[in-house]
Write an enzyme that holds these catalytic residues in place. Structure first.
Site, mmCIF file in Angstrom:
data_model
loop_
_atom_site.group_PDB
_atom_site.id
_atom_site.type_symbol
_atom_site.label_atom_id
_atom_site.label_comp_id
_atom_site.label_asym_id
_atom_site.label_seq_id
_atom_site.Cartn_x
_atom_site.Cartn_y
_atom_site.Cartn_z
ATOM 1 N N GLY A 11 0.776 -1.242 0.000
ATOM 2 C CA GLY A 11 0.000 0.000 0.000
ATOM 3 C C GLY A 11 0.805 1.288 0.000
ATOM 4 O O GLY A 11 0.323 2.314 0.481
ATOM 5 N N ASN A 13 1.537 3.157 -2.572
ATOM 6 C CA ASN A 13 0.823 4.132 -3.413
ATOM 7 C C ASN A 13 -0.396 4.691 -2.683
ATOM 8 O O ASN A 13 -0.673 5.891 -2.759
ATOM 9 C CB ASN A 13 0.417 3.498 -4.747
ATOM 10 C CG ASN A 13 1.551 3.516 -5.750
ATOM 11 O OD1 ASN A 13 1.896 4.568 -6.293
ATOM 12 N ND2 ASN A 13 2.165 2.365 -5.970
ATOM 13 N N ARG A 64 -15.272 -15.383 -10.534
ATOM 14 C CA ARG A 64 -14.607 -14.082 -10.508
ATOM 15 C C ARG A 64 -15.624 -12.950 -10.650
ATOM 16 O O ARG A 64 -15.575 -11.950 -9.957
ATOM 17 C CB ARG A 64 -13.598 -14.028 -11.666
ATOM 18 C CG ARG A 64 -12.825 -12.759 -11.773
ATOM 19 C CD ARG A 64 -11.646 -12.949 -12.694
ATOM 20 N NE ARG A 64 -12.016 -12.976 -14.085
ATOM 21 C CZ ARG A 64 -11.815 -11.961 -14.938
ATOM 22 N NH1 ARG A 64 -11.237 -10.862 -14.518
ATOM 23 N NH2 ARG A 64 -12.160 -12.047 -16.190
ATOM 24 N N ARG A 90 -5.534 -8.597 -9.106
ATOM 25 C CA ARG A 90 -6.552 -9.377 -9.815
ATOM 26 C C ARG A 90 -7.042 -8.582 -11.018
ATOM 27 O O ARG A 90 -7.083 -7.353 -10.968
ATOM 28 C CB ARG A 90 -7.755 -9.639 -8.901
ATOM 29 C CG ARG A 90 -7.470 -10.474 -7.688
ATOM 30 C CD ARG A 90 -8.689 -10.495 -6.786
ATOM 31 N NE ARG A 90 -9.837 -11.087 -7.426
ATOM 32 C CZ ARG A 90 -10.123 -12.387 -7.385
ATOM 33 N NH1 ARG A 90 -9.361 -13.220 -6.711
ATOM 34 N NH2 ARG A 90 -11.191 -12.861 -8.005
ATOM 35 N N LEU A 92 -10.089 -7.321 -13.322
ATOM 36 C CA LEU A 92 -11.496 -7.032 -13.044
ATOM 37 C C LEU A 92 -12.351 -7.374 -14.262
ATOM 38 O O LEU A 92 -11.968 -7.081 -15.404
ATOM 39 C CB LEU A 92 -11.658 -5.565 -12.669
ATOM 40 C CG LEU A 92 -11.068 -5.227 -11.289
ATOM 41 C CD1 LEU A 92 -10.915 -3.726 -11.125
ATOM 42 C CD2 LEU A 92 -11.913 -5.812 -10.166
ATOM 43 N N ASN A 106 -5.392 2.414 -12.906
ATOM 44 C CA ASN A 106 -4.353 1.511 -12.417
ATOM 45 C C ASN A 106 -2.987 2.156 -12.634
ATOM 46 O O ASN A 106 -2.825 3.004 -13.512
ATOM 47 C CB ASN A 106 -4.407 0.178 -13.173
ATOM 48 C CG ASN A 106 -3.410 -0.829 -12.632
ATOM 49 O OD1 ASN A 106 -3.232 -0.961 -11.405
ATOM 50 N ND2 ASN A 106 -2.723 -1.542 -13.504
ATOM 51 N N HIS A 108 1.107 0.942 -13.225
ATOM 52 C CA HIS A 108 1.909 -0.235 -13.555
ATOM 53 C C HIS A 108 3.381 0.176 -13.612
ATOM 54 O O HIS A 108 3.702 1.226 -14.177
ATOM 55 C CB HIS A 108 1.456 -0.810 -14.905
ATOM 56 C CG HIS A 108 2.191 -2.051 -15.275
ATOM 57 N ND1 HIS A 108 1.928 -3.270 -14.691
ATOM 58 C CD2 HIS A 108 3.206 -2.265 -16.142
ATOM 59 C CE1 HIS A 108 2.741 -4.178 -15.194
ATOM 60 N NE2 HIS A 108 3.541 -3.589 -16.070
ATOM 61 N N ASP A 144 -3.307 -4.790 -18.150
ATOM 62 C CA ASP A 144 -2.519 -3.554 -18.253
ATOM 63 C C ASP A 144 -2.613 -2.930 -19.649
ATOM 64 O O ASP A 144 -1.626 -2.385 -20.163
ATOM 65 C CB ASP A 144 -1.039 -3.826 -17.903
ATOM 66 C CG ASP A 144 -0.881 -4.420 -16.511
ATOM 67 O OD1 ASP A 144 -1.560 -3.956 -15.573
ATOM 68 O OD2 ASP A 144 -0.090 -5.363 -16.358
ATOM 69 N N GLU A 173 6.201 6.677 -9.085
ATOM 70 C CA GLU A 173 4.789 6.297 -8.927
ATOM 71 C C GLU A 173 4.109 7.161 -7.879
ATOM 72 O O GLU A 173 2.971 7.592 -8.042
ATOM 73 C CB GLU A 173 4.669 4.821 -8.489
ATOM 74 C CG GLU A 173 5.087 3.815 -9.533
ATOM 75 C CD GLU A 173 4.823 2.388 -9.088
ATOM 76 O OE1 GLU A 173 3.831 2.121 -8.396
ATOM 77 O OE2 GLU A 173 5.643 1.506 -9.425
#
Ligand code: GRF
Length: 202
Positions: A11, A13, A64, A90, A92, A106, A108, A144, A173
């Site tokens: 965590g 970020n 899922r 995961r 989505l 997101n 990356h 991604d 980031e």
């Protein structure tokens, strides 16, 4: 704007985003932190910050899609409008993404579209690129692969290890992600077709 953060791990970020909010650099509020890992340090950060944090156990759900809809329901119930993935490990499902159109982000640790997926820093080192970095993008149902919002580059140095490169990228980031979140909230980022139009501040 009410923000929900999804995180599976340490965590950092999330912590950077919370720090920006505290300094009034983001006009929003993190109202919910969800994790698919019981022992995620992100949940500890949530507790320390007095934010609702929940472990939602994927093993309790048969598919899922059903799991993802349980996440969406938690977010909706608390009024979450922007979904921020911060080390959420995961993919989505389309049904989740349809519940928050153009509102799932997101980050990356590579310059996408290079080195998508796991261990992006190791992939970059193994390939021998001389520049890597991080990418913030809208999430689509691929890995991604959503429209790119912003990127920051870092050099790959002689003698780099995965740890050293990871730390150099992570530093970027922690600036880039909060800035993008702030700019999304201010309406400076717009998706036109598959391309992002980003109006930077003068
Ligand atoms: C970061 O490297 C991010 O780019 C990737 O997962 C990592 C999460 O780190 N998606 P943290 O949990 O925010 O420290």
């Amino acid at each position: 704007m009410k923000i929900a953060v999804l995180a599976s791990g340490r965590g950092s970020n999330l912590a950077a985003i919370l720090a920006y909010i505290k300094e009034h650099k983001i006009n929003g509020e993190v109202v919910l932190i969800l994790s698919d890992k019981k022992d995620a340090y992100a949940l500890e950060i949530a507790a320390q910050a007095g934010i609702t944090g929940k472990f939602i156990d994927p093993e309790q759900y048969s598919h899922r899609r059903i799991y993802d809809m349980a996440l969406a329901e938690e977010i909706r119930a608390i009024g979450g409008e922007l979904v921020v993935l911060a080390g959420f490990m995961r993919m989505l499902s389309p049904a989740f993404l349809a519940a928050f159109p153009q509102r799932v982000l997101n980050i990356h640790p590579s310059l996408l579209p290079s080195f998508a997926g796991l261990q992006a820093q190791k992939q970059a080192l193994d390939y021998g690129v001389k520049i890597s970095g991080c990418t913030v993008h809208f999430v689509d149902s691929g890995m991604d692969s959503g429209p790119i919002i912003a990127q920051r580059a870092v050099p790959v140095l002689e003698g780099d290890t995965v740890e050293k490169l990871t730390a150099r990228i992570l530093w970027e980031e922690h600036q880039l992600y909060p800035q993008v979140i702030g700019d999304i909230i201010e309406g400076r980022i717009e998706l036109k077709g598959n391309k992002v139009v980003y109006q930077k501040e003068d």
